[in-house]
Design a protein around this motif. Structure first.
Motif, PDB file in Angstrom:
ATOM      1  N   VAL A  31       5.626  65.164  29.679  1.00 18.81           N
ATOM      2  CA  VAL A  31       7.090  65.215  29.677  1.00 18.81           C
ATOM      3  C   VAL A  31       7.603  66.052  28.504  1.00 18.81           C
ATOM      4  CG1 VAL A  31       9.171  63.819  29.368  1.00 18.81           C
ATOM      5  CG2 VAL A  31       7.399  63.068  30.949  1.00 18.81           C
ATOM      6  N   ILE A  32       7.000  65.896  27.355  1.00 23.36           N
ATOM      7  CA  ILE A  32       7.417  66.662  26.173  1.00 23.36           C
ATOM      8  C   ILE A  32       7.174  68.154  26.393  1.00 23.36           C
ATOM      9  CG2 ILE A  32       6.878  67.119  23.744  1.00 23.36           C
ATOM     10  CD1 ILE A  32       6.435  64.083  23.437  1.00 23.36           C
ATOM     11  N   VAL A  33       6.013  68.506  26.905  1.00 21.49           N
ATOM     12  CA  VAL A  33       5.690  69.920  27.138  1.00 21.49           C
ATOM     13  C   VAL A  33       6.650  70.529  28.154  1.00 21.49           C
ATOM     14  CG1 VAL A  33       3.947  71.471  28.116  1.00 21.49           C
ATOM     15  CG2 VAL A  33       3.277  69.732  26.455  1.00 21.49           C
ATOM     16  N   VAL A  34       6.915  69.832  29.246  1.00 21.24           N
ATOM     17  CA  VAL A  34       7.839  70.338  30.262  1.00 21.24           C
ATOM     18  C   VAL A  34       9.243  70.485  29.680  1.00 21.24           C
ATOM     19  CG1 VAL A  34       8.976  69.765  32.448  1.00 21.24           C
ATOM     20  CG2 VAL A  34       6.500  69.508  32.222  1.00 21.24           C
ATOM     21  N   ALA A  35       9.674  69.532  28.880  1.00 23.57           N
ATOM     22  CA  ALA A  35      11.007  69.605  28.269  1.00 23.57           C
ATOM     23  C   ALA A  35      11.115  70.809  27.338  1.00 23.57           C
ATOM     24  CB  ALA A  35      11.312  68.314  27.528  1.00 23.57           C
ATOM     25  N   VAL A  36      10.089  71.042  26.541  1.00 23.36           N
ATOM     26  CA  VAL A  36      10.114  72.182  25.614  1.00 23.36           C
ATOM     27  C   VAL A  36      10.157  73.495  26.391  1.00 23.36           C
ATOM     28  CG1 VAL A  36       8.729  73.441  23.906  1.00 23.36           C
ATOM     29  CG2 VAL A  36       9.039  70.980  23.692  1.00 23.36           C
ATOM     30  N   LEU A  37       9.330  73.617  27.421  1.00 25.23           N
ATOM     31  CA  LEU A  37       9.336  74.848  28.215  1.00 25.23           C
ATOM     32  C   LEU A  37      10.674  75.062  28.913  1.00 25.23           C
ATOM     33  CD1 LEU A  37       5.757  74.749  29.750  1.00 25.23           C
ATOM     34  CD2 LEU A  37       6.580  76.194  27.891  1.00 25.23           C
ATOM     35  N   LEU A  38      11.267  73.999  29.419  1.00 28.23           N
ATOM     36  CA  LEU A  38      12.560  74.102  30.089  1.00 28.23           C
ATOM     37  C   LEU A  38      13.656  74.523  29.110  1.00 28.23           C
ATOM     38  CD1 LEU A  38      14.010  73.664  32.793  1.00 28.23           C
ATOM     39  CD2 LEU A  38      14.459  71.320  32.058  1.00 28.23           C
ATOM     40  N   ARG A  58      13.254  76.225  26.345  1.00 24.82           N
ATOM     41  CA  ARG A  58      13.026  77.631  25.981  1.00 24.82           C
ATOM     42  C   ARG A  58      13.505  78.556  27.087  1.00 24.82           C
ATOM     43  NH1 ARG A  58       7.953  79.406  22.718  1.00 24.82           N
ATOM     44  NH2 ARG A  58       8.723  81.223  23.781  1.00 24.82           N
ATOM     45  N   TRP A  59      13.234  78.205  28.344  1.00 21.95           N
ATOM     46  CA  TRP A  59      13.641  79.050  29.460  1.00 21.95           C
ATOM     47  C   TRP A  59      15.159  79.125  29.550  1.00 21.95           C
ATOM     48  CZ3 TRP A  59      16.247  77.928  34.063  1.00 21.95           C
ATOM     49  CH2 TRP A  59      16.295  78.984  34.973  1.00 21.95           C
ATOM     50  N   ILE A  60      15.825  77.986  29.409  1.00 21.86           N
ATOM     51  CA  ILE A  60      17.290  77.960  29.467  1.00 21.86           C
ATOM     52  C   ILE A  60      17.877  78.749  28.297  1.00 21.86           C
ATOM     53  CG2 ILE A  60      19.318  76.461  29.235  1.00 21.86           C
ATOM     54  CD1 ILE A  60      17.779  74.376  30.875  1.00 21.86           C
ATOM     55  N   ALA A 113      16.492  81.268  26.657  1.00 17.09           N
ATOM     56  CA  ALA A 113      16.273  82.700  26.885  1.00 17.09           C
ATOM     57  C   ALA A 113      17.250  83.224  27.924  1.00 17.09           C
ATOM     58  CB  ALA A 113      14.830  82.946  27.326  1.00 17.09           C
ATOM     59  N   TRP A 114      17.512  82.423  28.953  1.00 16.19           N
ATOM     60  CA  TRP A 114      18.433  82.855  29.987  1.00 16.19           C
ATOM     61  C   TRP A 114      19.856  82.954  29.426  1.00 16.19           C
ATOM     62  CZ3 TRP A 114      22.478  79.988  32.274  1.00 16.19           C
ATOM     63  CH2 TRP A 114      23.097  80.632  33.341  1.00 16.19           C
ATOM     64  N   MET A 115      20.270  81.967  28.629  1.00 15.81           N
ATOM     65  CA  MET A 115      21.638  81.966  28.103  1.00 15.81           C
ATOM     66  C   MET A 115      21.846  83.095  27.109  1.00 15.81           C
ATOM     67  SD  MET A 115      22.579  77.961  27.650  1.00 15.81           S
ATOM     68  CE  MET A 115      24.243  78.333  27.160  1.00 15.81           C
ATOM     69  N   LEU A 116      20.833  83.424  26.339  1.00 18.17           N
ATOM     70  CA  LEU A 116      20.969  84.496  25.351  1.00 18.17           C
ATOM     71  C   LEU A 116      20.663  85.870  25.940  1.00 18.17           C
ATOM     72  CD1 LEU A 116      19.301  82.737  22.305  1.00 18.17           C
ATOM     73  CD2 LEU A 116      21.733  83.121  22.678  1.00 18.17           C
ATOM     74  N   ARG A 117      20.292  85.901  27.207  1.00 17.59           N
ATOM     75  CA  ARG A 117      19.976  87.148  27.923  1.00 17.59           C
ATOM     76  C   ARG A 117      18.827  87.906  27.266  1.00 17.59           C
ATOM     77  NH1 ARG A 117      22.292  86.445  32.748  1.00 17.59           N
ATOM     78  NH2 ARG A 117      24.496  86.015  32.566  1.00 17.59           N
ATOM     79  N   ILE A 118      17.886  87.180  26.681  1.00 19.96           N
ATOM     80  CA  ILE A 118      16.750  87.820  26.036  1.00 19.96           C
ATOM     81  C   ILE A 118      15.906  88.554  27.072  1.00 19.96           C
ATOM     82  CG2 ILE A 118      14.591  87.344  24.804  1.00 19.96           C
ATOM     83  CD1 ILE A 118      16.097  85.071  23.382  1.00 19.96           C
ATOM     84  N   ASP A 119      15.787  87.994  28.255  1.00 18.90           N
ATOM     85  CA  ASP A 119      14.993  88.643  29.291  1.00 18.90           C
ATOM     86  C   ASP A 119      15.567  90.006  29.676  1.00 18.90           C
ATOM     87  OD1 ASP A 119      17.149  87.244  30.250  1.00 18.90           O
ATOM     88  OD2 ASP A 119      16.216  86.713  32.157  1.00 18.90           O
TER      89      ASP A 119
END
Length: 50
Positions: A13-20, A22-24, A26-32
């Motif tokens: 659960v901790i690993v999934v939360a951290v990855l989620l 980070r993904w959110i 990156a998406w909000m900051l438009r890093i991709d």
């Protein structure tokens, strides 16, 4: 055995939360998009230098 399963569940659960998060982030900051644009610029510069 139950203690090990609970431990693995908590870690998962901790690993999934951290990855989620980070993904959110990156998406909000438009890093991709920035990375994609940098790759395109680099490709153009390489083509012009040849």
């Amino acid at each position: 055995m139950e203690g090990i399963m609970n431990f693995l569940y908590i870690i998962t659960v901790i690993v999934v939360a951290v990855l989620l998060i980070r993904w959110i982030g990156a998406w909000m900051l438009r890093i991709d998009e920035v990375i994609t644009l940098q790759k395109e610029i680099l490709k153009e510069l390489k083509n012009k230098n040849q």
